[in-house]
Design a protein around this motif. Structure first.
Motif, PDB file in Angstrom:
ATOM      1  N   MET A 223       5.560  12.626  -4.346  1.00  0.00           N
ATOM      2  CA  MET A 223       4.518  13.276  -4.004  1.00  0.00           C
ATOM      3  C   MET A 223       3.616  12.169  -3.091  1.00  0.00           C
ATOM      4  SD  MET A 223       3.468  15.330  -7.531  1.00  0.00           S
ATOM      5  CE  MET A 223       1.794  15.810  -7.028  1.00  0.00           C
ATOM      6  N   ILE A 224       3.592  10.964  -3.584  1.00  0.00           N
ATOM      7  CA  ILE A 224       2.754   9.780  -3.170  1.00  0.00           C
ATOM      8  C   ILE A 224       3.374   9.160  -2.074  1.00  0.00           C
ATOM      9  CG2 ILE A 224       1.486   9.619  -5.270  1.00  0.00           C
ATOM     10  CD1 ILE A 224       2.854   6.930  -5.646  1.00  0.00           C
ATOM     11  N   GLY A 225       4.664   9.264  -2.013  1.00  0.00           N
ATOM     12  CA  GLY A 225       5.251   8.267  -0.937  1.00  0.00           C
ATOM     13  C   GLY A 225       5.282   6.831  -0.972  1.00  0.00           C
ATOM     14  N   ILE A 226       6.746   6.333  -1.435  1.00  0.00           N
ATOM     15  CA  ILE A 226       6.564   4.778  -1.484  1.00  0.00           C
ATOM     16  C   ILE A 226       7.540   4.465  -0.705  1.00  0.00           C
ATOM     17  CG2 ILE A 226       5.857   4.917  -3.964  1.00  0.00           C
ATOM     18  CD1 ILE A 226       8.765   4.213  -4.703  1.00  0.00           C
ATOM     19  N   GLY A 227       8.117   4.908   0.245  1.00  0.00           N
ATOM     20  CA  GLY A 227       9.272   4.556   1.154  1.00  0.00           C
ATOM     21  C   GLY A 227       8.881   3.556   2.104  1.00  0.00           C
ATOM     22  N   GLN A 232       3.015   4.633   6.795  1.00  0.00           N
ATOM     23  CA  GLN A 232       2.771   5.764   8.065  1.00  0.00           C
ATOM     24  C   GLN A 232       2.560   7.221   7.490  1.00  0.00           C
ATOM     25  OE1 GLN A 232       2.456   4.469  11.138  1.00  0.00           O
ATOM     26  NE2 GLN A 232       2.595   2.526   9.823  1.00  0.00           N
ATOM     27  N   GLY A 233       2.368   7.368   6.391  1.00  0.00           N
ATOM     28  CA  GLY A 233       1.835   8.600   5.838  1.00  0.00           C
ATOM     29  C   GLY A 233       3.099   9.546   5.402  1.00  0.00           C
TER      30      GLY A 233
ATOM     31  N   SER B  87      -2.468   0.506  -5.393  1.00  0.00           N
ATOM     32  CA  SER B  87      -3.256   2.067  -5.212  1.00  0.00           C
ATOM     33  C   SER B  87      -2.145   3.002  -5.347  1.00  0.00           C
ATOM     34  CB  SER B  87      -3.667   2.161  -3.764  1.00  0.00           C
ATOM     35  OG  SER B  87      -4.437   0.996  -3.639  1.00  0.00           O
ATOM     36  N   LYS B  88      -0.935   2.905  -5.009  1.00  0.00           N
ATOM     37  CA  LYS B  88       0.116   3.774  -5.068  1.00  0.00           C
ATOM     38  C   LYS B  88       0.512   3.955  -6.663  1.00  0.00           C
ATOM     39  CE  LYS B  88       1.091   5.015  -0.962  1.00  0.00           C
ATOM     40  NZ  LYS B  88       1.225   6.575  -0.784  1.00  0.00           N
ATOM     41  N   ARG B  89       0.619   2.773  -7.289  1.00  0.00           N
ATOM     42  CA  ARG B  89       0.624   2.965  -8.716  1.00  0.00           C
ATOM     43  C   ARG B  89      -0.573   3.734  -9.477  1.00  0.00           C
ATOM     44  NH1 ARG B  89       4.881  -0.562 -10.377  1.00  0.00           N
ATOM     45  NH2 ARG B  89       5.380  -1.890  -8.818  1.00  0.00           N
TER      46      ARG B  89
END
Lengths: 450, 187
Positions: A223-227, A232-233, B87-89
């Protein structure tokens, strides 16, 4: 013989069920240490961790400490880290360089090739009795340095490493070869993740042998994107490099199971690593080079896999070798070694390092959620009432092809076949079956060894 | 590299005044985290934040200063990240699908032994200050899981528009094989 029939009941491939007790039972766990971990080929470390003569890296096989060494003739050894006199560890360091390993207890000392080279007061106390060449550190029966990755077994009757790997080799290669398709050329980053996870060691091994059904574990990172393109969203935990590929789940004689993918014939590059143009360019370049070098073979791209019993790899995003060390029935000590192309530019190494760290292991946003599930799935194997019902392993049962489109027992849809074959092989080890029998499942697969 | 020398700053009224400001920041931060005010916590971090936790290795005496800890910028560590990643965490917790923190763990941060190491341009009118402390973080999870994280921290705070912000945090966890299944707590 009853004990042997018992394992066929615990792992029941006809019904597609597996008894919960194999994940928690103390007696089964203790048998595994003898029957699986003294026979199978285990991953020990990487030659890039011991580049110079005298270098050592302390590793683990099963529950026991071993030392990966490079002797002064440049030969690599794997030695039991256990003094032949009284059992003290002869090396308490994780890594370093040393001409000898001197036991802190009575000071017997051993060379990097394992030979006993020093015994205090040898002449007075041991004259005419001690045959020093019989009291070397115990060395593994067989060792293989495969493209830098070091593997070993305690069983001198074990098949050689390549027979053991069979056609799983082509998939392991995808992690060990360079991105441009040239053979080998990878190294491990300094720093090995080591942590204790409260799960049975087979749970993560199964997870990596092709359990692609566990995607719901990772819904939060998706869902959040960590790749590598998340800046770049892009959503998801990795780039969608396999968007146009046919996924394949393949099991092999010896219990190995992998999940790879076949790109379409045009094998088009899918833009990825968009957070850093230098990295993106590097991957694009390597992709094109690989295609030139390997032709149609370049269509095979990696995802994950498990080499029986407890070594798993991530092939690309991220890219690592991992050992799930048994540490009690409900505990695993996990060691992960992160791979990278030796010659990759600094920007590429830095970006990958940071991506690996936020993805994998106890600090990794993706694997944290695995750890939670492995933990409580193991605990859930314990209950008296729960144990009356085995686990369901029926997914895509009887839906597979042989050697199509790649060698092995293949499914082109998500399947638990790899897990079924993994536990079938496990049950063969637990029944003390011969190597011929162990290496004969799945029976239909004609192994095309290289 | 990671073991900073004992503070050489003169103990005077300016030192103790600044130390108190730093302590107030660190205690506020701990309170914010323990109250699960994660967005408010992110507000306390500089946009230029570096957040680093090396692995700790067993090495020969004499090699320890150089080789005990994995290197920032070179090796694999537990954390080497920036505000974006943190922030991602936090975003991950907010999805309500981050199983390793759903339900939330009970976390208690204890901070002690605060000493100032350096201040710029000077202690009396600091715009940037580096301090060292000890931490003891207790995590209790689901029913009976509990973990203790104990170690040292070196923190650099920078004044941004009149407020202290955390610019750099180096976390030295005193463990070799990590004794916890996860590092979901913020240090």
């Amino acid at each position: 013989m009853d004990q042997y029939r018992h394992f066929d009941e615990l792992v029941n491939l006809e019904q597609g069920t597996i008894a919960r007790e194999i994940f928690v039972d103390e007696d089964i766990y203790n048998q595994e240490l003898e029957k699986v971990f003294t026979r199978a080929w285990l991953f020990v470390g990487h030659e890039s961790q011991v580049p110079e003569p005298g270098d050592f890296f302390t590793s683990r096989m099963g529950t026991e400490s071993v030392i990966l060494t490079r002797d002064f003739e440049n030969k690599i050894h794997v030695l039991l880290n256990n003094c032949t006199h009284r059992g003290m560890k002869v090396c308490l360091y994780d890594e370093g360089n040393s001409a000898t390993f001197t036991c802190p207890f009575h000071a017997w000392s051993f060379a990097p090739d394992g030979k006993l080279v020093g015994v205090p007061h040898e002449n007075e106390l041991y004259s005419h009795v001690l045959e020093k060449d019989k009291w070397a550190l115990i060395e593994v029966a067989k060792m293989e340095n495969y493209k830098g990755s070091i593997w070993a077994t305690w069983d001198k009757t074990a098949p050689d490493f390549f027979t053991y790997l069979g056609s799983a080799k082509a998939h392991l290669d995808l992690a060990l070869d360079s991105l441009d398709g040239s053979e080998g050329g990878t190294e491990v980053f300094g720093g090995v993740h080591k942590w204790i996870s409260p799960c049975n060691w087979k749970v993560p091994a199964e997870n990596f042998c092709g359990d692609s059904y566990h995607n719901p574990s990772h819904i939060s990172v998706d869902m959040i994107g960590i790749g590598p393109s998340a800046g770049q969203g892009e959503k998801g935990r990795r780039d969608n490099e396999l968007a146009d590929a046919q996924h394949v789940w393949v099991s092999f004689p010896g219990g190995h199971g992998i999940h790879s993918a076949l790109k379409p014939e045009n094998n088009a590059y899918i833009e990825s690593y968009k957070d850093n143009p230098i990295v993106e360019e590097y991957y694009r370049h390597c992709y094109e080079e690989r295609q030139k070098r390997l032709g149609d073979d370049a269509r095979l791209v990696p995802f994950v896999g498990t080499i029986f019993p407890n070594t798993s790899y991530h092939g690309r995003q991220p890219r690592a070798l991992c050992a799930w060390h048994p540490n009690g029935p409900e505990s695993a000590e996990i060691w992960r070694f992160f791979l990278v192309d030796k010659g990759a530019p600094k920007e590429v190494k830095d970006m990958l390092r940071r991506y690996y760290m936020r993805y994998s292991g106890p600090a990794g946003m993706t694997e944290q959620d695995d750890m939670e599930n492995w933990n409580y799935a193991t605990a859930g194997s314990r209950g008296t009432i729960a144990n009356r019902l085995p686990y369901n392993y029926q997914q895509s049962q009887n839906i597979h092809k042989i050697n199509d489109p790649v060698p092995g027992l293949v499914s082109t849809q998500m399947t638990e076949e790899n897990a079924r074959q993994y536990y079938k092989c496990w049950s063969s080890y637990m029944q003390d079956k011969s190597w011929d029998e162990i290496m004969s499942h799945p029976a239909q697969v004609k192994d095309e060894r290289i | 590299m990671n073991e900073i020398k004992p503070s050489k700053l003169e103990r005077n009224i300016d030192y103790f005044t600044l130390r108190q400001e730093v302590e107030e920041f660190l205690y506020d931060e701990a309170e914010t985290l323990d109250q699960r005010e994660f967005s408010a916590w992110l507000e306390m971090l500089s946009e230029d934040l570096t957040y680093f936790m090396p692995l700790r290795r067993n090495v020969k005496y004499g090699d320890h200063a150089e080789r005990e800890n994995t290197r920032e910028g070179e090796d694999i560590s537990w954390f080497e990240e920036d505000k974006w990643t943190l922030s991602k965490r936090v975003d991950q917790i907010f999805t309500e699908k981050h199983w390793a923190e759903e339900p939330l763990s009970r976390v208690c941060h204890m901070i002690s032994n605060v000493q100032l190491l350096s201040a710029a341009p000077n202690v009396a009118s600091a715009e940037e200050v580096t301090s060292k402390c000890r931490f003891l973080i207790y995590q209790n999870r689901v029913e009976t899981e509990s973990y203790f994280f104990v170690g040292k921290r070196t923190d650099t705070l920078r004044k941004e528009a009149g407020d202290w912000k955390l610019l750099r945090r180096e976390i030295i966890l005193d463990q070799n094989v990590l004794l916890a299944k996860n590092l979901t707590v913020f240090f």
